[in-house]
Design a protein around this motif. Structure first.
Motif, PDB file in Angstrom:
ATOM      1  N   ARG A  67       0.823  -1.211   0.000  1.00 49.91           N
ATOM      2  CA  ARG A  67       0.000   0.000   0.000  1.00 49.91           C
ATOM      3  C   ARG A  67       0.863   1.269   0.000  1.00 49.91           C
ATOM      4  NH1 ARG A  67      -3.675   1.300   4.571  1.00 49.91           N
ATOM      5  NH2 ARG A  67      -4.464  -0.857   4.490  1.00 49.91           N
ATOM      6  N   PHE A  68       2.159   1.124   0.380  1.00 50.04           N
ATOM      7  CA  PHE A  68       3.066   2.270   0.411  1.00 50.04           C
ATOM      8  C   PHE A  68       3.861   2.421  -0.890  1.00 50.04           C
ATOM      9  CE2 PHE A  68       2.422   0.936   4.778  1.00 50.04           C
ATOM     10  CZ  PHE A  68       2.170   2.140   5.434  1.00 50.04           C
ATOM     11  N   ALA A  69       3.688   1.515  -1.855  1.00 52.68           N
ATOM     12  CA  ALA A  69       4.460   1.573  -3.103  1.00 52.68           C
ATOM     13  C   ALA A  69       4.181   2.890  -3.828  1.00 52.68           C
ATOM     14  CB  ALA A  69       4.098   0.396  -3.992  1.00 52.68           C
ATOM     15  N   PRO A  70       5.208   3.636  -4.211  1.00 60.23           N
ATOM     16  CA  PRO A  70       4.990   4.940  -4.843  1.00 60.23           C
ATOM     17  C   PRO A  70       4.110   4.878  -6.086  1.00 60.23           C
ATOM     18  CG  PRO A  70       7.288   4.664  -4.230  1.00 60.23           C
ATOM     19  CD  PRO A  70       6.633   3.342  -4.004  1.00 60.23           C
ATOM     20  N   LEU A  71       4.327   3.882  -6.949  1.00 59.66           N
ATOM     21  CA  LEU A  71       3.522   3.802  -8.168  1.00 59.66           C
ATOM     22  C   LEU A  71       2.043   3.588  -7.851  1.00 59.66           C
ATOM     23  CD1 LEU A  71       5.634   1.709 -10.707  1.00 59.66           C
ATOM     24  CD2 LEU A  71       5.173   4.157 -10.721  1.00 59.66           C
ATOM     25  N   LEU A  72       1.768   2.755  -6.863  1.00 61.76           N
ATOM     26  CA  LEU A  72       0.382   2.471  -6.513  1.00 61.76           C
ATOM     27  C   LEU A  72      -0.277   3.696  -5.889  1.00 61.76           C
ATOM     28  CD1 LEU A  72      -1.369  -0.027  -6.877  1.00 61.76           C
ATOM     29  CD2 LEU A  72      -0.901  -0.621  -4.496  1.00 61.76           C
ATOM     30  N   GLN A  73       0.449   4.403  -5.075  1.00 67.05           N
ATOM     31  CA  GLN A  73      -0.114   5.612  -4.477  1.00 67.05           C
ATOM     32  C   GLN A  73      -0.349   6.689  -5.535  1.00 67.05           C
ATOM     33  OE1 GLN A  73       2.249   6.855  -1.060  1.00 67.05           O
ATOM     34  NE2 GLN A  73       1.060   5.477   0.235  1.00 67.05           N
ATOM     35  N   GLN A  74       0.580   6.812  -6.459  1.00 72.53           N
ATOM     36  CA  GLN A  74       0.437   7.797  -7.531  1.00 72.53           C
ATOM     37  C   GLN A  74      -0.752   7.464  -8.414  1.00 72.53           C
ATOM     38  OE1 GLN A  74       3.923   8.033 -10.000  1.00 72.53           O
ATOM     39  NE2 GLN A  74       3.384  10.028 -10.867  1.00 72.53           N
ATOM     40  N   ALA A  75      -0.903   6.172  -8.762  1.00 75.54           N
ATOM     41  CA  ALA A  75      -2.032   5.769  -9.597  1.00 75.54           C
ATOM     42  C   ALA A  75      -3.353   5.965  -8.866  1.00 75.54           C
ATOM     43  CB  ALA A  75      -1.873   4.310 -10.013  1.00 75.54           C
ATOM     44  N   GLY A  76      -3.369   5.696  -7.555  1.00 69.17           N
ATOM     45  CA  GLY A  76      -4.578   5.902  -6.774  1.00 69.17           C
ATOM     46  C   GLY A  76      -5.022   7.352  -6.777  1.00 69.17           C
ATOM     47  N   GLN A  77      -4.071   8.256  -6.690  1.00 76.40           N
ATOM     48  CA  GLN A  77      -4.410   9.683  -6.739  1.00 76.40           C
ATOM     49  C   GLN A  77      -4.961  10.066  -8.106  1.00 76.40           C
ATOM     50  OE1 GLN A  77      -0.718  11.547  -5.618  1.00 76.40           O
ATOM     51  NE2 GLN A  77      -0.872  10.894  -3.469  1.00 76.40           N
ATOM     52  N   ARG A  78      -4.386   9.534  -9.182  1.00 83.69           N
ATOM     53  CA  ARG A  78      -4.884   9.798 -10.535  1.00 83.69           C
ATOM     54  C   ARG A  78      -6.283   9.224 -10.734  1.00 83.69           C
ATOM     55  NH1 ARG A  78      -2.112  13.270 -14.206  1.00 83.69           N
ATOM     56  NH2 ARG A  78       0.057  13.331 -13.508  1.00 83.69           N
ATOM     57  N   PHE A  79      -6.532   8.039 -10.148  1.00 86.88           N
ATOM     58  CA  PHE A  79      -7.844   7.402 -10.285  1.00 86.88           C
ATOM     59  C   PHE A  79      -8.911   8.222  -9.578  1.00 86.88           C
ATOM     60  CE2 PHE A  79     -11.159   4.309  -9.374  1.00 86.88           C
ATOM     61  CZ  PHE A  79     -11.215   3.567 -10.548  1.00 86.88           C
TER      62      PHE A  79
ATOM     63  N   LEU B 186      -1.955  -2.036 -12.698  1.00 86.31           N
ATOM     64  CA  LEU B 186      -0.622  -2.111 -12.101  1.00 86.31           C
ATOM     65  C   LEU B 186       0.132  -3.251 -12.762  1.00 86.31           C
ATOM     66  CD1 LEU B 186       1.493  -1.482  -9.805  1.00 86.31           C
ATOM     67  CD2 LEU B 186       0.329  -3.265  -8.487  1.00 86.31           C
ATOM     68  N   ASP B 187       1.314  -2.961 -13.286  1.00 92.63           N
ATOM     69  CA  ASP B 187       2.140  -3.970 -13.946  1.00 92.63           C
ATOM     70  C   ASP B 187       3.361  -4.259 -13.087  1.00 92.63           C
ATOM     71  OD1 ASP B 187       3.454  -5.667 -15.624  1.00 92.63           O
ATOM     72  OD2 ASP B 187       3.919  -4.185 -17.158  1.00 92.63           O
ATOM     73  N   ASP B 188       3.170  -5.143 -12.107  1.00 90.49           N
ATOM     74  CA  ASP B 188       4.274  -5.694 -11.323  1.00 90.49           C
ATOM     75  C   ASP B 188       5.157  -4.634 -10.668  1.00 90.49           C
ATOM     76  OD1 ASP B 188       5.339  -7.986 -10.252  1.00 90.49           O
ATOM     77  OD2 ASP B 188       6.845  -8.223 -11.817  1.00 90.49           O
ATOM     78  N   PHE B 189       4.565  -3.518 -10.254  1.00 86.74           N
ATOM     79  CA  PHE B 189       5.276  -2.444  -9.569  1.00 86.74           C
ATOM     80  C   PHE B 189       6.414  -1.858 -10.415  1.00 86.74           C
ATOM     81  CE2 PHE B 189       3.254  -5.003  -6.336  1.00 86.74           C
ATOM     82  CZ  PHE B 189       2.648  -4.040  -5.544  1.00 86.74           C
ATOM     83  N   VAL B 190       6.251  -1.995 -11.729  1.00 88.30           N
ATOM     84  CA  VAL B 190       7.200  -1.384 -12.665  1.00 88.30           C
ATOM     85  C   VAL B 190       6.545  -0.190 -13.360  1.00 88.30           C
ATOM     86  CG1 VAL B 190       8.516  -1.747 -14.783  1.00 88.30           C
ATOM     87  CG2 VAL B 190       8.449  -3.530 -13.035  1.00 88.30           C
ATOM     88  N   ARG B 191       5.257  -0.328 -13.652  1.00 87.83           N
ATOM     89  CA  ARG B 191       4.530   0.761 -14.323  1.00 87.83           C
ATOM     90  C   ARG B 191       3.059   0.664 -13.951  1.00 87.83           C
ATOM     91  NH1 ARG B 191       5.631   1.911 -20.563  1.00 87.83           N
ATOM     92  NH2 ARG B 191       7.405   2.957 -19.601  1.00 87.83           N
ATOM     93  N   THR B 192       2.402   1.801 -13.867  1.00 86.25           N
ATOM     94  CA  THR B 192       0.958   1.849 -13.647  1.00 86.25           C
ATOM     95  C   THR B 192       0.335   2.749 -14.715  1.00 86.25           C
ATOM     96  OG1 THR B 192       1.214   3.698 -12.108  1.00 86.25           O
ATOM     97  CG2 THR B 192       1.034   1.498 -11.160  1.00 86.25           C
TER      98      THR B 192
END
Length: 732
Positions: free
Chosen positions: A535-547, A654-660
């Protein structure tokens, strides 16, 4: 009534309407609840029926010899009519079932109508709605043993008789060749007897299953891994017994037995494999070759099986019936677990289609059960959907928070455990962090503590946990040990007044979880964080804000391509360390709950047989759902974690914490690809935890959420056992 039959001449399988058998003296009439397809024995029979006449002759040379003798005695025309008449008749299938006694014949006084019994015999325990079973071919089912598990009684007796023939002794080492249904049961029976087991089978999924069920190591018979495991466990002497539970025309099993058996060891043939014994190899070691005759003494004796004449126990300790009762008792007491062997349960009406799928290879299975209609009509109320209670979280006590520390005062951390994960994913982020002091490392062995101290700069290293918990200068304790110790170590650290960071899982059972919360209530210390880092992964947090925020229910799909574990991994020790999903499933449930913004209220889990592949469906209060596909059988080159969240006309990927990426119907936003290794949030999580300890502020994840995720993870096991969804109910 209906019965599964086969025409041996044409190969036709049918579910035929036949008359109900009468209840003769000396036996009972049993209404079947579950019957078991032995995917080895029965499919071999089904396959033979589909052969040409020449193929049938080649597969059954014993029958050809009888035909030749009949020709000599009765002539060609009479023999031809006799053979064709027999071939062109329906024959029954099945030999292992569990059912309810419907009628008791004269001379029977050990069971009554309504009793649950397990039945054996290829003439009496057939795939049929009703069977007449003589006294020595049934045994009462012990209290607490489910009918679907009791249906394994006959095949369990076959495996048990094979183990008896091997005369295994405590501390010995055995090799089981062939890890089908019988082989898997032999592995468990030997393990329960204190024998260490090596398994051999070309199917990796069956090898993994056997290791989960107790085998020390398993592998392909042609690989050096099996020989290496035998050498390691026996000091190079070879195994004490070899159990041949394989089928087919290869001579590899008996050759492998000769190679890996010790001098004067025992080789037991349980299956039906080729037995061209290499004379020199068997002679030089003076190997004792034994055969295991089906269910045990009494088999093929009509006076025993049909007339009910028992053998005196002083002369024959383990008869066919006593083996059946023994196996049922072992299963009832949990010494043998047959549930992981059940690949598929089919309605009895679908029997013909089920055989077709098995024969075509469409359905790959270790064991398949037929479920018969009307089981709940036997005076038994349908089972209620299970409920797993989410324990209430105690209210925090004022004044118990961590004291606020000055900006220049370091936060002093102690680590309990310093294994691979701690050394690669946690300590590197903490060792160089300003404001953090690695105070003490505690391990069970002195050398591992010294290594961690040298590598990461701990001030001290020790094996004394109590000294660390009693050290007032230590602000927080990291619990990074094996799963089975997490809850108890967390409980102790909370009672000692420490802030605690425990790697997942927090607990493996409901009692362990309750114990942790009892420590919170007793101490007033709720300073707890579980290592749910995604839940702290930067990509996931960034994508959540965009969503952005959503208004309608969400649908989330999470594929976890977990892959296979190396043989010997402690993750396979389910009896002590829990299942793989119990160990790491909390990661994925927490991530789903974080994206949906709520805790789950229901869990429904389904398992693929023979491996640890799971489908877990989580339900949320607003109607949102999350499906977690946890698979171990995927391609190693495919990404480990991929996720899709769909709601309000938008999609987050989310693609394996490499790209969202986020699609909102008008445009697509794509993150930049991470320049280095995947960031799954460990660094940000640790920073948040250290900040909370330093400032005395709230922990990064509310305790209520940690408890809900842990309860949902535990509910997966409850759902698998019940075969139904589980409701997560909050304690009041």
């Amino acid at each position: 009534m209906k019965q599964v039959v086969q025409n041996y001449k044409s190969g036709e399988l049918a579910l035929l309407d036949v008359p109900v058998p009468g209840c003769k003296p000396g036996g009972v009439l049993v209404r079947t609840s579950y019957s078991l397809i032995s995917t080895g024995t029965e499919l071999m029979k089904v396959s033979e029926a589909g052969m040409s006449m020449l193929g049938k002759a080649r597969s059954r040379p014993d029958q050809v010899a009888k035909v030749v003798q009949s020709v000599a005695t009765n002539g060609v025309p009479a023999t031809y009519r006799k053979v064709m008449g027999k071939l062109d008749s329906y024959t029954p299938l099945g030999y292992s079932l569990c059912g309810v006694v419907e009628q008791v014949g004269t001379g029977i006084d050990d069971v009554k109508a309504g009793d649950l019994v397990a039945c054996a015999g290829n003439e009496h325990a057939l795939h049929a709605e009703l069977n007449w079973v003589p006294k020595n071919l049934y045994a009462p089912v012990p209290d607490g043993l489910a009918p679907r598990h009791a249906a394994f009684g006959t095949v369990g007796s076959i495996a048990l008789q094979g183990v008896r023939q091997g005369e295994s002794r405590l501390g010995e080492v055995a090799l089981v060749v062939g890890l089908g249904l019988i082989g898997q049961l032999v592995v468990q029976l030997l393990t329960a007897s204190g024998v260490r087991v090596v398994g051999a089978d070309p199917d990796p999924a069956r090898c993994e299953l056997a290791e989960r069920l107790g085998a020390a190591a398993c592998g392909d018979p042609a690989s050096p891994a099996v020989a290496g495991a035998v050498a390691e466990l026996t000091g190079g002497h070879g195994v004490d017994q070899v159990y041949l539970a394989a089928g087919g025309g290869s001579n590899q099993p008996v050759e492998l037995a000769a190679r890996l058996c010790r001098d004067r060891g025992r080789v037991v043939d349980i299956g039906k494999c080729r037995l061209d014994l290499p004379w020199n190899a068997y002679y030089e070691k003076e190997l004792d070759v034994r055969f295991s005759r089906s269910y045990g003494p009494g088999r093929y004796d009509p006076e025993y099986e049909l007339e009910g004449r028992d053998y005196p126990i002083g002369y024959v300790r383990w008869t066919e019936r006593r083996n059946l009762a023994c196996f049922l008792d072992l299963a009832a007491r949990g010494r043998v677990d047959v549930e992981p062997l059940i690949s598929h349960t089919a309605a009895f009406d679908d029997a013909v289609e089920t055989y077709r799928r098995l024969e075509d290879g469409e359905l790959k299975a270790v064991a398949v059960l037929f479920r018969y209609p009307g089981q709940d009509a036997e005076g038994q109320a349908p089972a209620e959907a299970p409920v797993v209670t989410v324990p209430a979280v105690p209210a925090p006590v004022t004044g118990k928070r961590s004291p606020v520390r000055g900006a220049r005062t370091p936060v002093r951390l102690a680590f309990v455990g310093a294994g691979n994960y701690a050394g690669s994913m946690l300590l590197p982020h903490l060792a160089q962090r300003d404001g953090v002091e690695l105070s003490t490392v505690v391990t069970t062995t002195a050398l591992s503590a010294a290594n961690a101290q040298r590598k990461f700069g701990f001030a001290t290293a020790t094996t004394d946990l109590d000294a660390v918990l009693g050290d007032a200068s230590v602000d927080a304790v990291f619990v990074v040990t094996r799963h089975s110790s997490h809850a108890e170590l967390t409980r102790k650290a909370l009672l000692a007044g420490k802030a605690v960071f425990v790697e997942k899982p927090l607990a493996l059972t409901g009692d362990e979880l309750a114990g942790v919360l009892a420590a919170v209530e007793e101490s007033g210390n709720d300073r707890l964080q579980v290592g749910f880092n995604r839940r702290f992964a930067p990509l996931l947090q960034q994508a959540g804000q965009r969503f952005g925020a959503r208004s309608g229910p969400a649908s989330l799909r999470y594929l976890v391509n977990a892959g296979r574990l190396d043989h010997g991994s402690w993750y396979l020790r389910q009896d002590t360390e829990g299942s793989r999903f119990a160990g790491e499933g909390g990661h994925f449930i927490d991530t789903a709950s974080r994206l949906i913004g709520a805790d789950p209220v229901s869990v429904y889990a389904l398992a693929a047989s023979g491996n640890e592949d799971l489908q877990v469906v989580l339900g949320y209060p607003d109607g949102s759902t999350a499906t977690i596909s946890y698979v171990t059988t995927g391609a190693s080159g495919f990404p480990k974690e991929t996720l899709d969240l769909v709601a309000d006309g938008k999609v987050l990927q989310l693609d394996d914490f490499v790209r969202t990426s986020v699609y909102d119907g008008r445009k697509r936003w794509v993150s930049s690809r991470l320049p280095k290794a995947r960031d799954k949030g460990q660094s940000a999580e640790l920073a948040a935890f250290v900040r909370a300890v330093r400032t005395g502020g709230p922990m990064p994840v509310p305790l209520r959420s940690l408890v809900a995720t842990t309860a949902a993870t535990l509910a997966v096991r409850a759902s698998l056992a019940a075969g139904t969804p589980v409701t997560l109910a909050e304690a009041r």
